[in-house]
Write a protein that holds these residues in place. Structure first.
Motif, PDB file in Angstrom:
ATOM      1  N   THR A  82       0.830  -1.195   0.000  1.00 31.10           N
ATOM      2  CA  THR A  82       0.000   0.000   0.000  1.00 31.10           C
ATOM      3  C   THR A  82       0.874   1.258   0.000  1.00 31.10           C
ATOM      4  OG1 THR A  82      -0.157   0.058   2.412  1.00 31.10           O
ATOM      5  CG2 THR A  82      -1.824  -1.216   1.225  1.00 31.10           C
ATOM      6  N   GLY A  83       0.252   2.379  -0.371  1.00 34.55           N
ATOM      7  CA  GLY A  83       0.942   3.663  -0.348  1.00 34.55           C
ATOM      8  C   GLY A  83       1.652   4.015  -1.630  1.00 34.55           C
ATOM      9  N   VAL A  84       1.461   3.214  -2.682  1.00 34.33           N
ATOM     10  CA  VAL A  84       2.092   3.489  -3.976  1.00 34.33           C
ATOM     11  C   VAL A  84       1.364   4.661  -4.638  1.00 34.33           C
ATOM     12  CG1 VAL A  84       2.524   2.504  -6.270  1.00 34.33           C
ATOM     13  CG2 VAL A  84       2.859   1.110  -4.228  1.00 34.33           C
ATOM     14  N   PRO A  85       2.075   5.568  -5.301  1.00 40.05           N
ATOM     15  CA  PRO A  85       1.390   6.705  -5.925  1.00 40.05           C
ATOM     16  C   PRO A  85       0.483   6.272  -7.068  1.00 40.05           C
ATOM     17  CG  PRO A  85       3.705   6.634  -6.586  1.00 40.05           C
ATOM     18  CD  PRO A  85       3.545   5.625  -5.496  1.00 40.05           C
ATOM     19  N   SER A  86      -0.525   7.088  -7.353  1.00 35.59           N
ATOM     20  CA  SER A  86      -1.405   6.834  -8.492  1.00 35.59           C
ATOM     21  C   SER A  86      -0.633   7.004  -9.790  1.00 35.59           C
ATOM     22  CB  SER A  86      -2.587   7.807  -8.474  1.00 35.59           C
ATOM     23  OG  SER A  86      -3.369   7.623  -7.318  1.00 35.59           O
ATOM     24  N   ALA A 129       9.891   6.915  -0.609  1.00 34.76           N
ATOM     25  CA  ALA A 129       9.086   6.587   0.567  1.00 34.76           C
ATOM     26  C   ALA A 129       9.845   5.549   1.382  1.00 34.76           C
ATOM     27  CB  ALA A 129       7.720   6.042   0.152  1.00 34.76           C
ATOM     28  N   ARG A 130       9.398   5.366   2.592  1.00 39.24           N
ATOM     29  CA  ARG A 130       9.982   4.365   3.476  1.00 39.24           C
ATOM     30  C   ARG A 130       9.143   3.088   3.415  1.00 39.24           C
ATOM     31  NH1 ARG A 130       9.082   2.508   8.595  1.00 39.24           N
ATOM     32  NH2 ARG A 130      10.927   1.759   9.738  1.00 39.24           N
ATOM     33  N   LEU A 131       9.803   1.962   3.161  1.00 36.60           N
ATOM     34  CA  LEU A 131       9.140   0.657   3.214  1.00 36.60           C
ATOM     35  C   LEU A 131       9.074   0.229   4.668  1.00 36.60           C
ATOM     36  CD1 LEU A 131       8.026  -1.860   1.636  1.00 36.60           C
ATOM     37  CD2 LEU A 131      10.380  -2.740   1.711  1.00 36.60           C
ATOM     38  N   ASN A 132       7.857  -0.003   5.170  1.00 39.79           N
ATOM     39  CA  ASN A 132       7.745  -0.331   6.590  1.00 39.79           C
ATOM     40  C   ASN A 132       8.411  -1.669   6.904  1.00 39.79           C
ATOM     41  OD1 ASN A 132       5.901  -2.271   5.749  1.00 39.79           O
ATOM     42  ND2 ASN A 132       4.171  -1.452   6.906  1.00 39.79           N
ATOM     43  N   GLU A 133       8.627  -1.928   8.193  1.00 35.44           N
ATOM     44  CA  GLU A 133       9.393  -3.097   8.609  1.00 35.44           C
ATOM     45  C   GLU A 133       8.747  -4.398   8.153  1.00 35.44           C
ATOM     46  OE1 GLU A 133      12.297  -3.213   9.982  1.00 35.44           O
ATOM     47  OE2 GLU A 133      12.610  -1.103  10.495  1.00 35.44           O
ATOM     48  N   ARG A 134       7.443  -4.422   8.068  1.00 33.10           N
ATOM     49  CA  ARG A 134       6.743  -5.652   7.638  1.00 33.10           C
ATOM     50  C   ARG A 134       6.726  -5.806   6.127  1.00 33.10           C
ATOM     51  NH1 ARG A 134       1.003  -5.932   9.507  1.00 33.10           N
ATOM     52  NH2 ARG A 134       1.028  -3.671   9.182  1.00 33.10           N
ATOM     53  N   GLY A 135       7.135  -4.770   5.404  1.00 35.63           N
ATOM     54  CA  GLY A 135       7.134  -4.838   3.952  1.00 35.63           C
ATOM     55  C   GLY A 135       5.748  -4.809   3.350  1.00 35.63           C
ATOM     56  N   THR A 136       4.810  -4.180   4.039  1.00 32.04           N
ATOM     57  CA  THR A 136       3.420  -4.164   3.577  1.00 32.04           C
ATOM     58  C   THR A 136       2.965  -2.800   3.094  1.00 32.04           C
ATOM     59  OG1 THR A 136       2.651  -3.734   5.845  1.00 32.04           O
ATOM     60  CG2 THR A 136       2.769  -6.051   5.129  1.00 32.04           C
ATOM     61  N   ALA A 137       3.710  -1.739   3.429  1.00 32.79           N
ATOM     62  CA  ALA A 137       3.236  -0.385   3.113  1.00 32.79           C
ATOM     63  C   ALA A 137       4.416   0.546   2.891  1.00 32.79           C
ATOM     64  CB  ALA A 137       2.357   0.148   4.241  1.00 32.79           C
ATOM     65  N   GLY A 140       5.341   7.957   4.236  1.00 37.53           N
ATOM     66  CA  GLY A 140       6.021   9.231   4.008  1.00 37.53           C
ATOM     67  C   GLY A 140       6.343   9.493   2.551  1.00 37.53           C
ATOM     68  N   MET A 141       5.464   9.077   1.661  1.00 37.49           N
ATOM     69  CA  MET A 141       5.693   9.254   0.232  1.00 37.49           C
ATOM     70  C   MET A 141       5.824  10.728  -0.139  1.00 37.49           C
ATOM     71  SD  MET A 141       5.829   7.884  -2.866  1.00 37.49           S
ATOM     72  CE  MET A 141       5.183   6.238  -2.580  1.00 37.49           C
ATOM     73  N   SER A 142       6.846  11.074  -0.925  1.00 39.55           N
ATOM     74  CA  SER A 142       6.978  12.427  -1.455  1.00 39.55           C
ATOM     75  C   SER A 142       7.522  12.356  -2.870  1.00 39.55           C
ATOM     76  CB  SER A 142       7.893  13.282  -0.576  1.00 39.55           C
ATOM     77  OG  SER A 142       9.206  12.769  -0.563  1.00 39.55           O
TER      78      SER A 142
END
Length: 377
Positions: A82-86, A129-137, A140-142
């Motif tokens: 999740t959190g990938v840009p459109s 962006a930062r890939l969270n520790e679980r690799g699911t999201a 901080g996308m910019s």
């Protein structure tokens, strides 16, 4: 007939027709270092475009419609992160390349290039962006770079991402097809190689010539979809789509002009001449070119222990050519070409060297795959 800058010297490198393995999961192909086995690591990816290895050996893989997935060593695909840009997922547009920050182990930052939908059209953009520790999201996308101007086109977005040894990020951006003359205009980002800081903005040592956008590294490019740093010199090498013929390998240098569309070894799709010919003062010649076109995408230098004879070879995927190309190199000279996997029947979109020293490929298809190339047993 195949023509290149090295045509007289290529015969010894051209590969023979491949032999199929009885095993459906594996195919065998001849090469200059013995037979190669091609295995399917993962399937069920929709038009995969870019691949990056995480420190733990898993892979981040982009899918052009706008998904980012983790691929485990056993081929299991994660749910979309999740959190990938459109993205503009039409034509050649979509989610494109992915690369890790040089300090990923500490900061978990990744970078994505993509066709960004905008008012009045779209353009190639880069986000981090930062890939969270679980690799699911992604968090901080910019967006750190936007190709300008915005163009209403679904063609020629580029785009590869390569960090240089100073920590600056190279971004290749296409000429948007309908805007090819703008590749010669340094006041915009059309048909350029871009170099930016990881947080965005131009590094202090960019060319910054009069009339140039500060992010521009070099001009006169058509549609670069392969890029890699030379392992010894740190020089950027690129593989660039021509039109009908004229695919090029270049080593883009700061402030130089690589000619498109004024000089090219290709012709237009209609058969018409493009530009003024093949040479012009002030415009750089390619190190190597293909005619007819192979449609190059993805590039990687080989540095691993598995095939020592291939050290510093540049591997380039071919979309229309449906093969893997090996270019032997000496300094900034291409000394030979070997055509591999010529009967695999896959459009090769990306090429990477894995941490195991094998080569990994992405096949561009509705049911795309991650393929591993290793010595046949």
């Amino acid at each position: 007939m195949h023509r290149s800058l090295l045509a007289p010297a290529l015969g010894a490198f051209l590969s023979l027709p491949a032999a199929m393995s009885p095993a459906s999961a594996q195919q065998r192909f001849p090469s200059s270092v013995g037979d190669l086995a091609v295995e399917t690591v993962a399937s069920g990816l929709e038009n995969p475009w870019g691949l990056a290895f995480l420190p733990d050996g898993r892979m981040l893989v982009t899918e052009r419609p706008g998904r980012l997935r983790l691929v485990a060593g056993d081929g299991k695909l994660s749910a979309p992160i999740t959190g990938v840009p459109s993205v503009t997922g039409r034509g050649q547009g979509g989610l494109l390349d992915v690369t890790l920050d040089p300090n990923f182990a500490q900061n978990r930052l990744i970078y994505l290039s993509f066709a960004e939908p905008r008012a009045g059209g779209n353009g190639t953009s880069v986000a981090r962006a930062r890939l969270n520790e679980r690799g699911t999201a992604l968090e901080g996308m910019s967006v750190i770079f936007r190709q300008m101007p915005t163009i209403n086109s679904n063609m020629h977005f580029g785009s590869r991402l390569v960090f240089d040894r100073t920590g600056a990020l190279f971004v290749t951006v296409g000429d948007r097809y309908s805007q090819r003359d703008q590749a010669q205009n340094p006041a915009n980002h059309i048909g350029k190689v871009i170099r930016i800081r990881p947080e965005g903005g131009a590094p202090a040592d960019n060319p910054k010539k009069q009339g140039w956008q500060t992010e521009i590294w070099s001009i006169g490019h058509r549609n670069v979809q392969g890029a890699a740093l030379h392992p010894d010199t740190g020089q950027l090498w690129t593989a660039e789509h021509g039109a009908r013929g004229g695919d090029e390998v270049n080593t883009p240098k700061a402030g130089l002009n690589y000619g498109w569309p004024v000089v090219t070894y290709g012709i237009d799709y209609s058969g018409a001449k493009i530009g003024e010919g093949t040479t012009k003062a002030g415009m750089e010649q390619p190190l190597f070119y293909w005619d007819p076109s192979i449609a190059p995408s993805g590039a990687a230098f080989y540095t691993g222990p598995v095939w020592p004879a291939w050290k510093n070879s540049l591997f380039v995927g071919a979309l229309a050519g449906q093969m893997l190309i090996r270019l032997s190199t000496q300094g900034e000279t291409v000394t030979g070409e070997e055509r591999l996997l010529t009967t695999l029947g896959e459009r090769i979109r990306d090429v990477r060297q894995g941490p195991d020293g094998f080569l990994y490929l992405l096949s561009d298809a509705a049911d795309g795959k991650v393929l591993r190339v290793r010595p046949a047993r």
